[in-house]
Scaffold this motif. Structure first.
Motif, PDB file in Angstrom:
ATOM      1  N   PRO A   1       0.817  -1.213   0.000  1.00 40.86           N
ATOM      2  CA  PRO A   1       0.000   0.000   0.000  1.00 40.86           C
ATOM      3  C   PRO A   1       0.852   1.266   0.000  1.00 40.86           C
ATOM      4  N   PHE A   2       0.198   2.375  -0.296  1.00 40.56           N
ATOM      5  CA  PHE A   2       0.854   3.688  -0.308  1.00 40.56           C
ATOM      6  C   PHE A   2       1.451   3.952   1.074  1.00 40.56           C
ATOM      7  N   PRO A   3       2.747   4.241   1.148  1.00 44.81           N
ATOM      8  CA  PRO A   3       3.391   4.403   2.458  1.00 44.81           C
ATOM      9  C   PRO A   3       2.976   5.711   3.141  1.00 44.81           C
ATOM     10  N   ILE A   4       3.191   5.770   4.458  1.00 40.01           N
ATOM     11  CA  ILE A   4       2.979   7.014   5.202  1.00 40.01           C
ATOM     12  C   ILE A   4       4.219   7.885   5.010  1.00 40.01           C
ATOM     13  N   LEU A   5       4.096   8.880   4.173  1.00 38.97           N
ATOM     14  CA  LEU A   5       5.236   9.738   3.849  1.00 38.97           C
ATOM     15  C   LEU A   5       5.438  10.776   4.939  1.00 38.97           C
ATOM     16  N   SER A   6       6.674  11.041   5.251  1.00 40.31           N
ATOM     17  CA  SER A   6       6.991  12.018   6.289  1.00 40.31           C
ATOM     18  C   SER A   6       6.497  13.402   5.906  1.00 40.31           C
ATOM     19  N   ASN A   7       6.060  14.137   6.909  1.00 37.95           N
ATOM     20  CA  ASN A   7       5.619  15.514   6.704  1.00 37.95           C
ATOM     21  C   ASN A   7       6.740  16.342   6.078  1.00 37.95           C
ATOM     22  N   LYS A   8       6.414  17.064   5.028  1.00 38.30           N
ATOM     23  CA  LYS A   8       7.316  17.990   4.330  1.00 38.30           C
ATOM     24  C   LYS A   8       8.448  17.297   3.580  1.00 38.30           C
ATOM     25  N   SER A   9       8.418  15.959   3.495  1.00 41.33           N
ATOM     26  CA  SER A   9       9.480  15.274   2.755  1.00 41.33           C
ATOM     27  C   SER A   9       9.263  15.474   1.259  1.00 41.33           C
ATOM     28  N   LEU A  10      10.353  15.557   0.527  1.00 45.37           N
ATOM     29  CA  LEU A  10      10.297  15.674  -0.928  1.00 45.37           C
ATOM     30  C   LEU A  10      10.411  14.278  -1.523  1.00 45.37           C
ATOM     31  N   ASN A  11       9.507  13.930  -2.433  1.00 48.84           N
ATOM     32  CA  ASN A  11       9.465  12.592  -3.008  1.00 48.84           C
ATOM     33  C   ASN A  11       9.351  12.670  -4.520  1.00 48.84           C
TER      34      ASN A  11
END
Length: 706
Positions: free
Chosen positions: A150-160
């Motif tokens: 599943p779609f991961p929990i991305l860190s706040n304000k992280s650039l992806n």
């Protein structure tokens, strides 16, 4: 007092956006050195991040919960989010206009360029390739997104990077790659003539095929998520420290409130992200790029570009107040001392704590800490004091927003060293700035005190303007002991002799002082109010100021940030002016002056004119007494009001205009304060040198011959 909409009131969120717009104007200002313009632009980006994480998130939470009651400005949450979104989109366009049309061309003239890998020569491309394989590749973690993953929990304000791929069956597939924040966002490539930089996400995008060798790359688009980061803390929990730690973890999983994409983002990637994250149209912001301009602040601090920066304001050390004194306690015993940071070094505050930690006659140290630096010398001194057997009590505010983790770490270290650590009062943030040293002397116990307008943070003290006062006068010492007893025990709030303390007495104090000026004006007595705060949004204070203006009271306000009061409105606020100073340093001090019928009074402290400061925080405001200190405090206000370089004045339509300098000499209050600090020390130094050169008198000579 009626809190209904009885008077003009500018919405606080819209007012905050106006403030950030004033900071952005500094990025456009061609008189500012180009690296400083970059720095201002980076500051607006980090300001906007926090605004989304807290204020915009709060408005969206109200909408989500079905809250429809208009605020005091007359706006419902739905009305406000529409107006805010329009304002933020316009603001974002201006940010990138400043970058691409103004700042980057100016940087190119200085031989500094940002390039994409495609713009580089073969040798430079090889340098990037080597960096990718040796440094980047081992750090990167490509994450496939499908039914089993599943779609991961991305860190706040992280650039992806979002990657769209196709397999052998020509099916669309998606994957994510986080741009590692542990590495520098910008990479300098070798060039004999120019300074050339490439952004990290462009390096990864250029080599993205090497991360997905078995698939065909269809598109690769950077994106960034901002999440709701306003902590919800159960202050009735048995262990507040553990409760704050739990809340910090929740912050990383907060609901997304903004998705930043490039304007040329692949449509299928955009659709995938919007659907997966369940976002509304007003959550999506498409920008020319690069995404996340906060990196510009670090870039502006690169070594080797001093000639493209402001001349640094270097603090004088020691300040004039302590010149010639090796014993800081002796200096304070002789008279009260005032220091103005960063023009005068914060080191005198650090030295005060250090001296107290090592002084055998010091029995106890008590201090409040709201925000401290990562390597705080004050914390080190407090730990040493406890190890030296002194009674050390420290109130560490765990709920200082975005400093919670740092404060938790310091609290644990202080406890381990034997300090008594208090985490504040339930339902209240402790925001006052006070330091008490209890010392045994020949004539009994004496209490030495430092009170300030800013945090005990040696890092921010270099760029925030704040004022501190040292005293050992008994009424202040008694009040300080009483205040700490309230903070650490079950003591009832006392009747203070000098202090004005929120939340129990500060609102009523300011009400009395403003109403007194109104009454004096009505009686024909001298009247006037001058106040310097970071924010002015308290409805009751604003209504009282309007009433004072209607009575004819001259009111001069210096408000750096949010201001919900509207000046110069006919028959309402005609006698009110609002100045906003945005310059090289961040204006942070709070000062309040009242004409008082011809017997002026002036106060300083930690509180802004906001409901949270007056009702939901422990704040301290104290009088400035003694002719020397009073004269200096009033002079500080007058110099700031005379500034015509950093100052914008609020208009009746709520816009801010720069002060006209036509026919006037430039007055930059910040550089003027720095000059005055240097001059005061230079005069003392010269006076000292003259004393050393005084010839021996005849009478003294005769004594020597005997």
């Amino acid at each position: 007092m009626n809190r209904g909409k009885q008077f003009p009131y500018l919405n606080r969120e819209l007012s905050w956006m106006d403030f950030n717009g004033r900071v952005l104007e500094e990025a456009f200002e061609k008189e500012n050195p180009v690296m400083e313009r970059l720095r201002f632009l980076g500051i607006t980006a980090s300001n906007l991040d926090e605004f989304f994480m807290v204020r915009v998130a709060g408005v969206k939470a109200q909408i989500h919960s079905g809250y429809k009651t208009p605020d005091i400005s007359g706006l419902t949450p739905e009305d406000l989010i529409l107006r805010l979104t329009r304002k933020i989109r316009t603001f974002t366009e201006q940010q990138y206009t400043a970058l691409h049309r103004s700042i980057l061309p100016a940087l190119r003239k200085e031989g500094v360029r940002f390039c994409t890998p495609a713009e580089l020569n073969a040798k430079q491309k090889q340098f990037l390739s080597d960096y990718f394989h040796k440094i980047l590749f081992p750090v990167l973690t490509p994450l496939a997104v499908d039914r089993s993953r599943p779609f991961p929990i991305l860190s706040n304000k992280s650039l992806n990077l979002a990657v769209r791929l196709k397999n052998s069956e020509e099916e669309n597939m998606f994957a994510l790659v986080q741009v590692p924040s542990i590495l520098s966002r910008f990479l300098q490539v070798p060039d004999p003539e120019k300074k050339i930089f490439v952004l990290l996400e462009n390096v990864i995008s250029d080599k993205i095929k090497e991360l997905f060798g078995m698939y065909q790359i269809e598109a690769c688009s950077p994106f960034r998520l901002t999440r709701n980061s306003d902590l919800e803390i159960d202050e009735d929990a048995e262990d507040l420290l553990t409760e704050v730690q739990k809340s910090i973890k929740k912050r990383k999983r907060g609901r997304p409130v903004r998705l930043e994409l490039l304007q040329n983002c692949d449509p299928e990637i955009k659709e995938f992200l919007v659907e997966t994250l369940d976002l509304k149209p007003y959550d999506i912001f498409e920008v020319p790029g690069p995404i996340d301009l906060t990196y510009l602040t670090k870039f502006a601090s690169l070594p080797g570009y001093d000639h493209l920066c402001f001349t640094p304001i270097k603090p004088v050390n020691p300040p004039a107040a302590f010149w010639g004194y090796e014993d800081i306690f002796q200096a304070i015993r002789e008279k009260d001392r005032m220091v103005h940071h960063p023009y005068e070094s914060f080191q005198c505050v650090v030295d005060f704590v250090r001296r107290a930690a090592d002084d055998a006659d010091v029995l106890a140290i008590k201090q409040t800490l709201y925000r401290v630096s990562g390597h705080s010398p004050i914390i080190g001194a407090l730990i040493r004091a406890a190890e030296n057997g002194k009674q050390v009590t420290v109130l560490v505010e765990l709920k200082a927003r975005f400093d919670e983790e740092n404060n938790i770490n310091w609290a644990k270290k202080l406890e381990q060293a034997g300090c008594h650590v208090i985490y504040g009062l339930s339902g209240l943030k402790t925001h006052c700035k006070i330091l008490l040293v209890v010392r045994r002397e020949e004539d009994g116990i004496r209490r030495y005190l430092h009170m300030g307008t800013g945090n005990y943070n040696d890092s921010t003290a270099k760029i925030y303007t704040d004022i501190g006062v040292f005293t050992c006068k008994e009424p202040y010492g008694v009040d300080a002991s009483s205040l700490f007893n309230v903070l650490t025990g079950y003591s009832r709030p006392p009747e203070y002799r000098r202090f004005i303390v929120a939340p129990h007495g500060m609102r009523s104090f300011f009400h009395r002082m403003i109403q007194r000026e109104t009454e004096n004006a009505q009686k024909g007595l001298p009247s006037g109010i001058t106040a310097k705060v970071n924010s002015l949004i308290d409805p009751e204070i604003i209504q009282l100021l309007y009433q004072a203006s209607q009575a004819g009271v001259p009111i001069r306000l210096i408000v750096r940030g949010m201001c919900s009061l509207i000046p110069r409105l006919p028959e309402l606020s005609e006698t009110i002016t609002v100045h906003s100073i945005v310059g090289q340093l961040l204006e942070h001090s709070r000062i309040f002056a009242f004409e008082n019928g011809g017997n002026p009074k002036i106060y300083m402290g930690s509180a802004d004119w906001m409901p949270r400061n007056l009702d939901r925080r422990v704040e301290l405001v104290f009088p400035i007494e003694g002719e020397e200190l009073r004269k200096r405090a009033f002079e500080i206000l007058e110099i700031m009001l005379a500034d015509n370089v950093n100052t914008r004045i609020m208009q009746p339509d709520t816009n801010y205009l720069l002060v006209s300098r036509r026919g006037k000499a430039a007055v930059n209050c910040q550089t003027l304060f720095a000059s005055k600090a240097r001059k005061s020390v230079a005069e003392l130094k010269k006076s000292e040198e003259i004393k050393l050169l005084v010839p021996i008198r005849d009478a003294d000579s005769a004594k020597l011959q005997k």
